[in-house]
Write a protein that holds these residues in place. Sequence first.
Motif, PDB file in Angstrom:
ATOM      1  N   LYS A   1      30.717  -1.888  65.206  1.00  0.00           N
ATOM      2  CA  LYS A   1      29.663  -0.985  64.757  1.00  0.00           C
ATOM      3  C   LYS A   1      28.729  -1.803  63.880  1.00  0.00           C
ATOM      4  CE  LYS A   1      31.493   2.914  66.276  1.00  0.00           C
ATOM      5  NZ  LYS A   1      30.921   3.567  67.432  1.00  0.00           N
ATOM      6  N   VAL A   2      27.432  -1.509  63.960  1.00  0.00           N
ATOM      7  CA  VAL A   2      26.457  -2.318  63.238  1.00  0.00           C
ATOM      8  C   VAL A   2      25.792  -1.491  62.134  1.00  0.00           C
ATOM      9  CG1 VAL A   2      24.371  -3.728  63.459  1.00  0.00           C
ATOM     10  CG2 VAL A   2      26.087  -3.727  65.280  1.00  0.00           C
ATOM     11  N   MET A   3      25.685  -2.103  60.961  1.00  0.00           N
ATOM     12  CA  MET A   3      25.167  -1.384  59.796  1.00  0.00           C
ATOM     13  C   MET A   3      23.989  -2.140  59.168  1.00  0.00           C
ATOM     14  SD  MET A   3      28.882  -0.379  58.168  1.00  0.00           S
ATOM     15  CE  MET A   3      28.247   0.763  56.944  1.00  0.00           C
ATOM     16  N   HIS A   4      23.114  -1.375  58.548  1.00  0.00           N
ATOM     17  CA  HIS A   4      21.997  -1.936  57.774  1.00  0.00           C
ATOM     18  C   HIS A   4      21.557  -0.842  56.818  1.00  0.00           C
ATOM     19  CE1 HIS A   4      18.055  -3.468  56.656  1.00  0.00           C
ATOM     20  NE2 HIS A   4      18.391  -4.640  57.178  1.00  0.00           N
ATOM     21  N   CYS A   5      21.163  -1.222  55.599  1.00  0.00           N
ATOM     22  CA  CYS A   5      20.826  -0.194  54.605  1.00  0.00           C
ATOM     23  C   CYS A   5      19.484   0.479  54.886  1.00  0.00           C
ATOM     24  CB  CYS A   5      20.821  -0.807  53.208  1.00  0.00           C
ATOM     25  SG  CYS A   5      19.556  -2.077  52.982  1.00  0.00           S
TER      26      CYS A   5
ATOM     27  N   SER B   1      25.053   1.422  66.705  1.00  0.00           N
ATOM     28  CA  SER B   1      24.343   1.432  65.431  1.00  0.00           C
ATOM     29  C   SER B   1      24.784   2.607  64.555  1.00  0.00           C
ATOM     30  CB  SER B   1      22.842   1.537  65.673  1.00  0.00           C
ATOM     31  OG  SER B   1      22.189   1.778  64.437  1.00  0.00           O
ATOM     32  N   LEU B   2      25.095   2.314  63.286  1.00  0.00           N
ATOM     33  CA  LEU B   2      25.475   3.374  62.341  1.00  0.00           C
ATOM     34  C   LEU B   2      24.372   3.630  61.311  1.00  0.00           C
ATOM     35  CD1 LEU B   2      29.200   2.455  61.454  1.00  0.00           C
ATOM     36  CD2 LEU B   2      28.398   4.266  62.985  1.00  0.00           C
ATOM     37  N   VAL B   3      23.203   3.017  61.498  1.00  0.00           N
ATOM     38  CA  VAL B   3      22.232   2.995  60.392  1.00  0.00           C
ATOM     39  C   VAL B   3      21.760   4.393  59.958  1.00  0.00           C
ATOM     40  CG1 VAL B   3      21.464   0.641  60.894  1.00  0.00           C
ATOM     41  CG2 VAL B   3      20.194   2.560  61.867  1.00  0.00           C
TER      42      VAL B   3
END
Length: 317
Positions: A269-273, A292-294
Amino acid sequence: MEKFTSVQDVADLRELVKEAQQLKQNPYQHKELGQNKTLGLLFLNPSLRTRMSTQIAGANLGMNVMVMNLDKEGWALETQEGAIMNGSTVEHIKDAAAVMGRYCDIIGIRSFPRLQNREEDYSEDLLHKFISYCKVPVVSLESATRHPLQSFADLLTITENTPAGKRPKVVLTWAPHVKAIPQCVANSFAEWMGQADVDLVITHPEGYELDDEFTRSAQVTTNQEEALQDADFVYVKNWSSYTQYGQVLTDGEGWMMTNEKLRNTNNAKVMHCLPVRRNVELSDEILDGPNSLVVEQANNRTYTAQTILKRLLEKTI
Ligand code: AN0
Ligand code: CP
């Protein structure tokens, strides 16, 4: 909890995450708690998520919420003790903070680092002065070195997406950017992951080592490919150099996160603030894809902020 400026202000991290999960299920159950209480949110820098989610969080608890863009709408603040104020600053932080402490029961403040002088930024002078002069509980909305509300939402998001009992591999990977960005989000993320039930690997080009105060429990490597092997979560973030303070050392070619790079992960899973520079930090295909979990991360900002405000109102943090 008297204040919330880092994970060190939290005595029981696992309980805190559980409480956020509960509040997410039933956000209005404490509507009485904040009645006749005022939350002041002060911004010295831009914000979308922090501003909106913390306003909703306060409203969900029944609080009256005031937002002020202090950099544009307030008087220019002096922070130096004993200053002879015959220049451009109009009001001393002692006076401004003391007054706002009378108007508000809890104050949130955002103040980014200037990225000119490391000692000055890492002393957190403005945040500490504000806390001591306003005399009410203070929540950091991102300070010079940390972004704790973001990291709390990140931890909630990771917890929600991890099967019970599993210890996930979490990779924080540096990504390119067009300008010099603070180390706050990366520092804070590393600091929170250090207290959580995860294995943290940090990867970045040479020269982007973070202050080891934040990264002690992490494995650090300049080999991104090796770092990404078997990762369950990939947290993408740019930061400017800490050692060559505030500088952008490379154009970061080859460091943008793409689906190709995720091949050897555990379907990570990919995260970014957020905000994210699309096709510079992260490719469209990831951001618009199923891993994407953004957006959920940003959604979780409401419930984590609400948990912190609830504890400050209850004086139980
Ligand atoms: C800021 C930072 O990385 O600290 C705020 C992120 C929440 N990002 C930018 O300035 C782009
Ligand atoms: N992630 C985050 O803090 O976003 P804003 O800067 O828009 O508040």
